[in-house]
Scaffold this motif. Sequence first.
Motif, PDB file in Angstrom:
ATOM      1  N   PRO A  72       0.645 -10.539  -5.776  1.00 33.45           N
ATOM      2  CA  PRO A  72      -0.787 -10.402  -5.477  1.00 33.45           C
ATOM      3  C   PRO A  72      -1.070  -9.294  -4.470  1.00 33.45           C
ATOM      4  CG  PRO A  72      -0.104 -12.707  -5.411  1.00 33.45           C
ATOM      5  CD  PRO A  72       1.144 -11.901  -5.496  1.00 33.45           C
ATOM      6  N   ALA A  73      -0.153  -9.106  -3.510  1.00 32.94           N
ATOM      7  CA  ALA A  73      -0.367  -8.077  -2.493  1.00 32.94           C
ATOM      8  C   ALA A  73      -0.392  -6.686  -3.109  1.00 32.94           C
ATOM      9  CB  ALA A  73       0.719  -8.165  -1.416  1.00 32.94           C
ATOM     10  N   LYS A  97       0.833  -1.209   0.000  1.00 30.45           N
ATOM     11  CA  LYS A  97       0.000   0.000   0.000  1.00 30.45           C
ATOM     12  C   LYS A  97       0.867   1.258   0.000  1.00 30.45           C
ATOM     13  CE  LYS A  97      -4.206  -1.826   2.154  1.00 30.45           C
ATOM     14  NZ  LYS A  97      -5.041  -1.563   0.948  1.00 30.45           N
ATOM     15  N   GLY A 144     -12.955 -13.716  -5.338  1.00 32.87           N
ATOM     16  CA  GLY A 144     -11.865 -13.240  -4.489  1.00 32.87           C
ATOM     17  C   GLY A 144     -11.278 -11.945  -4.985  1.00 32.87           C
ATOM     18  N   SER A 145     -10.152 -11.547  -4.404  1.00 32.64           N
ATOM     19  CA  SER A 145      -9.475 -10.311  -4.779  1.00 32.64           C
ATOM     20  C   SER A 145      -8.725 -10.488  -6.092  1.00 32.64           C
ATOM     21  CB  SER A 145      -8.488  -9.917  -3.681  1.00 32.64           C
ATOM     22  OG  SER A 145      -7.456 -10.899  -3.583  1.00 32.64           O
ATOM     23  N   ILE A 146      -8.260  -9.372  -6.649  1.00 33.01           N
ATOM     24  CA  ILE A 146      -7.507  -9.433  -7.906  1.00 33.01           C
ATOM     25  C   ILE A 146      -6.259 -10.293  -7.731  1.00 33.01           C
ATOM     26  CG2 ILE A 146      -6.289  -8.088  -9.646  1.00 33.01           C
ATOM     27  CD1 ILE A 146      -8.049  -5.718  -8.919  1.00 33.01           C
ATOM     28  N   GLY A 147      -5.551 -10.065  -6.617  1.00 33.83           N
ATOM     29  CA  GLY A 147      -4.347 -10.844  -6.362  1.00 33.83           C
ATOM     30  C   GLY A 147      -4.631 -12.327  -6.209  1.00 33.83           C
ATOM     31  N   GLY A 148      -5.736 -12.650  -5.523  1.00 32.01           N
ATOM     32  CA  GLY A 148      -6.102 -14.049  -5.339  1.00 32.01           C
ATOM     33  C   GLY A 148      -6.477 -14.724  -6.646  1.00 32.01           C
ATOM     34  N   ASP A 200      -7.434  -0.095  -5.529  1.00 33.29           N
ATOM     35  CA  ASP A 200      -8.886  -0.219  -5.388  1.00 33.29           C
ATOM     36  C   ASP A 200      -9.494  -0.631  -6.724  1.00 33.29           C
ATOM     37  OD1 ASP A 200      -9.039   2.194  -6.944  1.00 33.29           O
ATOM     38  OD2 ASP A 200      -8.771   3.359  -5.112  1.00 33.29           O
ATOM     39  N   ASP A 258      -3.742  -6.200  -4.812  1.00 33.84           N
ATOM     40  CA  ASP A 258      -4.799  -6.013  -3.825  1.00 33.84           C
ATOM     41  C   ASP A 258      -4.722  -4.641  -3.168  1.00 33.84           C
ATOM     42  OD1 ASP A 258      -5.785  -8.484  -4.386  1.00 33.84           O
ATOM     43  OD2 ASP A 258      -4.840  -9.486  -2.674  1.00 33.84           O
TER      44      ASP A 258
END
Length: 414
Positions: free
Chosen positions: A349-350, A325, A393-397, A356, A353
């Motif tokens: 992936p982090a 972040k 799930g999230s984009i990273g996932g 936004d 994520d």
Amino acid sequence: MITKLYLQNWKSFGEATLYIDPITIVIGANASGKSNLMDAFQFLHRLALGKQIQFAANGDNEIAALRGGSDWMVRKNMDSCLLELTVVNNDDEFRYTIELTYSPAHTVELRSEKLEKVIRAKNKELAPTVESLFFYQKDDSPSMATYFFSDKPEPRRIDLNPNVSVLSQTDSLVLLSEIKEGCQAVLTHLRSIVILDPIPANMRTYSKLSSVLLSDASNIAGVLAGMADPEKEALENDITQYAGALPTQELRKIWAEKVGVFQTDAMLFCREQWAENQQIDIDARGMSDGTLRLIAIVLAILTAPEHSLLIIEDIDNGLHPSKAKHLVKTLKDLGAKRNIDILCTTHNPALLDAFDLEMLPFIAYVHRDLSTGIGGIKQLDQLDNLISLMSQGSIGGILTRGLFEKSLNDTRHE
């Protein structure tokens, strides 16, 4: 600004388009073609600087060869490739196209090159008109017979050097102001591309004073120490603000100093804050890879020409996931502050994520067809089943589980 790159049969790609935004994130599996995409920008940058076509592909004593050199520039079983760049300069839009052919002698030659001005009507429902500025098409002539258009019935022919791009030779030509301005606009944006691949091992030693940051950031200390106050102090303060929060311990100051008898070399330093009153000064030899890379990224953004494109491969290399972040905020804040577009690749992936959902249109997925190996590019917001994917799930996932690749291949083979 450079707003779009279209590729046709370039390396692993069939037909693909990459849209450039203030921040553009390129993702994809290993060997999907991300580096091939970056090489297209590198090649165009070198041509704009006046490098001969063969040296731009295969390197010389100053620059390294593109991955695979000229042997891998044109997609296998094809005889030519095409790169088309769109540049917006103030209110004007230009389209620069270059086509290359691969010869049996294992060399790449220029097949055609053109520059066009795209004129959009005030009524957005009307199609834009295209005005040709120059055009070259290879023929049997030993010279490069290039035609520059004007308001006269016949275009003006100028014979140029066939070993370098037409665009790079327009610097020395006397041309109509409209043509000259178009050429200069595209040249300026191509020449101001900054390609950064920080190598921490190269940043840990002394460097000569210099004014331009090298692509591996090995001269980062020399660039900082070579500046005059108060610019040097202001830049070091900015670097400390954005890079100082990365390590476990707080960095209270990041700076460079001239060293040696003749004061022509420099070293990078930082001041670590541990206990309340315990500060330790160390030089670059003791800094972590992640810290050095982030310092290089921040310095590159702060020193790149305004309106330029900064390209960074594996931007999060050496970065702990908890700092994703912070990196995203740094890119957004400094990119907007300097009016610089940032194009970067990542596998993390982090990091994905940390963006936004509003960033979805600015994430490009590079992929290969599993049956043909032909590469393509897809903006995430253009995926047909995006809503279904995002529900998993999230984009990273989703990236980690390979669902983007699976979705694209399922769609192609339905």
